[in-house]
Motif scaffolding. Structure first.
Motif, PDB file in Angstrom:
ATOM      1  N   UNK A  63      28.742  80.200  58.965  1.00  0.00           N
ATOM      2  CA  UNK A  63      29.360  81.509  59.145  1.00  0.00           C
ATOM      3  C   UNK A  63      28.309  82.591  59.368  1.00  0.00           C
ATOM      4  N   UNK A  64      27.234  82.552  58.576  1.00  0.00           N
ATOM      5  CA  UNK A  64      26.152  83.522  58.744  1.00  0.00           C
ATOM      6  C   UNK A  64      25.494  83.363  60.119  1.00  0.00           C
ATOM      7  N   UNK A  65      25.300  82.116  60.535  1.00  0.00           N
ATOM      8  CA  UNK A  65      24.696  81.853  61.845  1.00  0.00           C
ATOM      9  C   UNK A  65      25.619  82.332  62.963  1.00  0.00           C
ATOM     10  N   UNK A  66      26.919  82.078  62.796  1.00  0.00           N
ATOM     11  CA  UNK A  66      27.917  82.501  63.789  1.00  0.00           C
ATOM     12  C   UNK A  66      27.855  84.014  64.011  1.00  0.00           C
ATOM     13  N   UNK A  67      27.791  84.779  62.933  1.00  0.00           N
ATOM     14  CA  UNK A  67      27.782  86.237  63.056  1.00  0.00           C
ATOM     15  C   UNK A  67      26.530  86.727  63.775  1.00  0.00           C
ATOM     16  N   UNK A  68      25.379  86.095  63.505  1.00  0.00           N
ATOM     17  CA  UNK A  68      24.157  86.485  64.200  1.00  0.00           C
ATOM     18  C   UNK A  68      24.190  86.068  65.668  1.00  0.00           C
ATOM     19  N   UNK A  69      24.728  84.866  65.925  1.00  0.00           N
ATOM     20  CA  UNK A  69      24.784  84.367  67.300  1.00  0.00           C
ATOM     21  C   UNK A  69      25.700  85.230  68.157  1.00  0.00           C
ATOM     22  N   UNK A  70      26.816  85.717  67.570  1.00  0.00           N
ATOM     23  CA  UNK A  70      27.707  86.604  68.322  1.00  0.00           C
ATOM     24  C   UNK A  70      26.950  87.817  68.845  1.00  0.00           C
ATOM     25  N   UNK A  71      26.080  88.374  67.989  1.00  0.00           N
ATOM     26  CA  UNK A  71      25.294  89.523  68.418  1.00  0.00           C
ATOM     27  C   UNK A  71      24.336  89.178  69.543  1.00  0.00           C
ATOM     28  N   UNK A  72      23.685  88.018  69.423  1.00  0.00           N
ATOM     29  CA  UNK A  72      22.738  87.592  70.460  1.00  0.00           C
ATOM     30  C   UNK A  72      23.454  87.393  71.792  1.00  0.00           C
ATOM     31  N   UNK A  73      24.570  86.664  71.761  1.00  0.00           N
ATOM     32  CA  UNK A  73      25.300  86.405  72.998  1.00  0.00           C
ATOM     33  C   UNK A  73      25.902  87.692  73.548  1.00  0.00           C
ATOM     34  N   UNK A  74      26.329  88.580  72.634  1.00  0.00           N
ATOM     35  CA  UNK A  74      26.863  89.856  73.085  1.00  0.00           C
ATOM     36  C   UNK A  74      25.824  90.664  73.844  1.00  0.00           C
ATOM     37  N   UNK A  75      24.576  90.659  73.338  1.00  0.00           N
ATOM     38  CA  UNK A  75      23.500  91.371  74.024  1.00  0.00           C
ATOM     39  C   UNK A  75      23.215  90.757  75.400  1.00  0.00           C
ATOM     40  N   UNK A  76      23.225  89.437  75.464  1.00  0.00           N
ATOM     41  CA  UNK A  76      22.984  88.770  76.742  1.00  0.00           C
ATOM     42  C   UNK A  76      24.098  89.076  77.740  1.00  0.00           C
ATOM     43  N   UNK A  77      25.352  88.998  77.255  1.00  0.00           N
ATOM     44  CA  UNK A  77      26.482  89.300  78.137  1.00  0.00           C
ATOM     45  C   UNK A  77      26.443  90.751  78.595  1.00  0.00           C
ATOM     46  N   UNK A  78      26.047  91.641  77.682  1.00  0.00           N
ATOM     47  CA  UNK A  78      25.967  93.055  78.036  1.00  0.00           C
ATOM     48  C   UNK A  78      24.912  93.277  79.114  1.00  0.00           C
ATOM     49  N   UNK A  79      23.782  92.589  78.987  1.00  0.00           N
ATOM     50  CA  UNK A  79      22.729  92.719  79.997  1.00  0.00           C
ATOM     51  C   UNK A  79      23.209  92.215  81.350  1.00  0.00           C
ATOM     52  N   UNK A  80      23.867  91.053  81.346  1.00  0.00           N
ATOM     53  CA  UNK A  80      24.400  90.506  82.596  1.00  0.00           C
ATOM     54  C   UNK A  80      25.433  91.456  83.203  1.00  0.00           C
ATOM     55  N   UNK A  81      26.327  91.975  82.334  1.00  0.00           N
ATOM     56  CA  UNK A  81      27.393  92.827  82.826  1.00  0.00           C
ATOM     57  C   UNK A  81      26.851  94.151  83.356  1.00  0.00           C
ATOM     58  N   UNK A  82      25.822  94.672  82.681  1.00  0.00           N
ATOM     59  CA  UNK A  82      25.240  95.935  83.124  1.00  0.00           C
ATOM     60  C   UNK A  82      24.689  95.813  84.546  1.00  0.00           C
ATOM     61  N   UNK A  83      24.058  94.671  84.827  1.00  0.00           N
ATOM     62  CA  UNK A  83      23.544  94.443  86.174  1.00  0.00           C
ATOM     63  C   UNK A  83      24.698  94.282  87.160  1.00  0.00           C
ATOM     64  N   UNK A  84      25.711  93.523  86.751  1.00  0.00           N
ATOM     65  CA  UNK A  84      26.860  93.311  87.638  1.00  0.00           C
ATOM     66  C   UNK A  84      27.585  94.620  87.925  1.00  0.00           C
ATOM     67  N   UNK A  85      27.647  95.501  86.916  1.00  0.00           N
ATOM     68  CA  UNK A  85      28.365  96.760  87.090  1.00  0.00           C
ATOM     69  C   UNK A  85      27.683  97.688  88.083  1.00  0.00           C
ATOM     70  N   UNK A  86      26.385  97.451  88.314  1.00  0.00           N
ATOM     71  CA  UNK A  86      25.687  98.279  89.289  1.00  0.00           C
ATOM     72  C   UNK A  86      26.298  98.125  90.677  1.00  0.00           C
ATOM     73  N   UNK A  87      26.943  96.993  90.888  1.00  0.00           N
ATOM     74  CA  UNK A  87      27.606  96.778  92.177  1.00  0.00           C
ATOM     75  C   UNK A  87      28.885  97.600  92.300  1.00  0.00           C
ATOM     76  N   UNK A  88      29.446  97.996  91.122  1.00  0.00           N
ATOM     77  CA  UNK A  88      30.624  98.882  91.073  1.00  0.00           C
ATOM     78  C   UNK A  88      31.842  98.320  91.796  1.00  0.00           C
TER      79      UNK A  88
END
Length: 297
Positions: A63-88
Motif C-alpha cells: 500500500x505504501x509503495x502503491x501510493x508513492x508509485x501513483x505519484x511517480x506515474x502521475x508525474x510521468x503522465x503529466x510530463x507526457x501530457x504537457x508535451x502533447x497539449x502543446x499541439x492543442x
C-alpha cells in the motif's frame, strides 16, 4: 525487467484487485502481469500483494509503495501530457457515460457540436441509468444527476437541474388540484426510484420545508417513463424541468403546487483523480460548462 511497465502493472492490479482485470486494462495476459509483479517483489525483496483465489490486495508495504508509485506515474503522465497539449489538438478516444434521458434530450445535440469543434476525436457515448464505476469501466468522463457521496473521484459541477410537480389536466379534473404538499398523500404519485432520498419528496415554500412520503403507484428509474405516465393521467410526478418542458408548453402537463419548490439536483462531470487532466477530458468538461451554464442564465 521493464521497471516502468512493472509499476504500471502493479498499480492496475491494486486498482482492480485482480491480475486478470489488470491484464485486460493493460491488454496483457494474466501471466505477463503476474511476472511483472513477481519481478518487482524480487527486486525490492518484499511481498507487495496478498493473493487469494478470489482477490488480490496490497500488503502494508504494498500500500505504501502503491501510493508513492501513483505519484511517480502521475508525474510521468503529466510530463507526457504537457508535451502533447502543446499541439492543442485533442485526438484519440473519449469515453463518456451519461443518464439515458439527459443523454437523449440534452447531451446528444451537445456531443454533435463538440465533434464539429474537435473533429480528430472519436467519442464513445454510453447511456445508462445504472450506477457505473468510471475506473472499472474505463470511462474518461461520467455525467451524473445526483447528490454525490464521498468518493476518491473528482467531480465538477456542470449545472443545476430544476424540478417541478406535474400532472395532466385530465388527472386533475378527476382527482382535484393539490393546494398544499400534504395533499399529495391523497393522490396517486409517480416516483423516481434511484434518488438518494428514496421516495421522499421535499417541497419548500413560504411556510417552510415539507417532507412527503408519496403513496406511489409507479416507481421507475427513468424520468421519461414518469413523464409519459403523468401525461397519460396516471398520477402526479416530480420531474426534471428539461424532461417536462415540452409537455408543459403543449398543455399535456400542468404544473401544480407552483408556490413550492423541490431542491434542484445537480449535473456533475466525474473523472478519476490525476495530477494533469487529459486535454480531451478538460476540453469536453469546459465545453459542457460553457454550453449548459449559458442555458440556465
Amino acid at each position: 525487467m521493464d521497471k516502468l511497465e512493472g509499476l504500471r502493472a502493479f498499480v492496475k492490479v491494486v486498482e482492480h484487485g485482480s491480475f486478470s482485470e489488470a491484464g485486460r486494462a493493460l491488454r496483457l495476459s494474466r501471466s505477463a502481469v503476474s511476472k511483472y509483479i513477481a519481478d518487482l517483489e524480487n527486486d525490492l525483496g518484499v511481498q507487495l500483494l496478498n493473493r487469494t483465489t478470489r482477490h488480490v490486495s496490497p500488503t502494508e508495504n504494498g500500500q505504501a509503495y502503491f501510493e508513492r508509485v501513483l505519484g511517480v506515474l502521475g508525474d510521468l503522465d503529466a510530463a507526457d501530457q504537457a508535451v502533447a497539449d502543446l499541439q492543442a489538438t485533442p485526438r484519440g478516444l473519449l469515453r463518456v457515460n451519461a443518464p439515458m434521458s439527459f443523454g437523449t434530450l440534452q447531451l446528444g445535440p451537445a456531443i454533435a457540436d463538440f465533434m464539429v469543434r474537435y473533429p480528430d476525436l472519436r467519442i464513445q457515448l454510453v447511456l445508462s441509468d445504472q450506477q457505473v464505476d468510471p475506473v472499472q469501466d474505463g470511462l474518461d468522463v461520467t455525467l451524473r444527476i445526483a447528490d454525490l457521496e464521498a468518493s476518491s473521484l473528482i467531480a465538477r459541477k456542470i449545472m443545476p437541474i430544476d424540478r417541478a410537480v406535474c400532472a395532466s389536466p385530465d388527472y386533475l379534473a378527476k382527482h382535484g388540484m393539490p393546494r398544499h404538499p400534504s395533499d399529495l398523500r391523497e393522490h396517486n404519485c409517480l416516483t423516481y426510484g434511484y434518488l438518494s432520498t428514496g421516495n421522499q419528496w421535499k417541497l419548500s415554500g413560504k411556510d417552510g420545508d415539507h417532507w412527503i412520503q408519496p403513496p406511489w403507484t409507479l416507481c421507475v428509474n427513468n424520468a421519461e417513463v414518469l413523464r409519459d405516465a403523468a401525461v397519460g393521467g396516471r398520477g402526479v410526478a416530480l420531474l426534471p424541468v428539461f424532461i417536462a418542458n415540452a409537455a408543459l408548453h403543449s398543455g399535456e402537463l400542468q404544473e401544480v403546487l407552483s408556490d413550492y419548490r423541490a431542491p434542484p439536483l445537480t449535473l456533475y462531470a466525474i473523472y478519476p483523480p490525476t495530477r494533469h487532466l487529459a486535454l480531451k477530458v478538460r476540453l469536453f468538461i469546459d465545453f459542457l460548462v460553457e454550453r449548459f451554464s449559458a442555458a440556465t442564465r
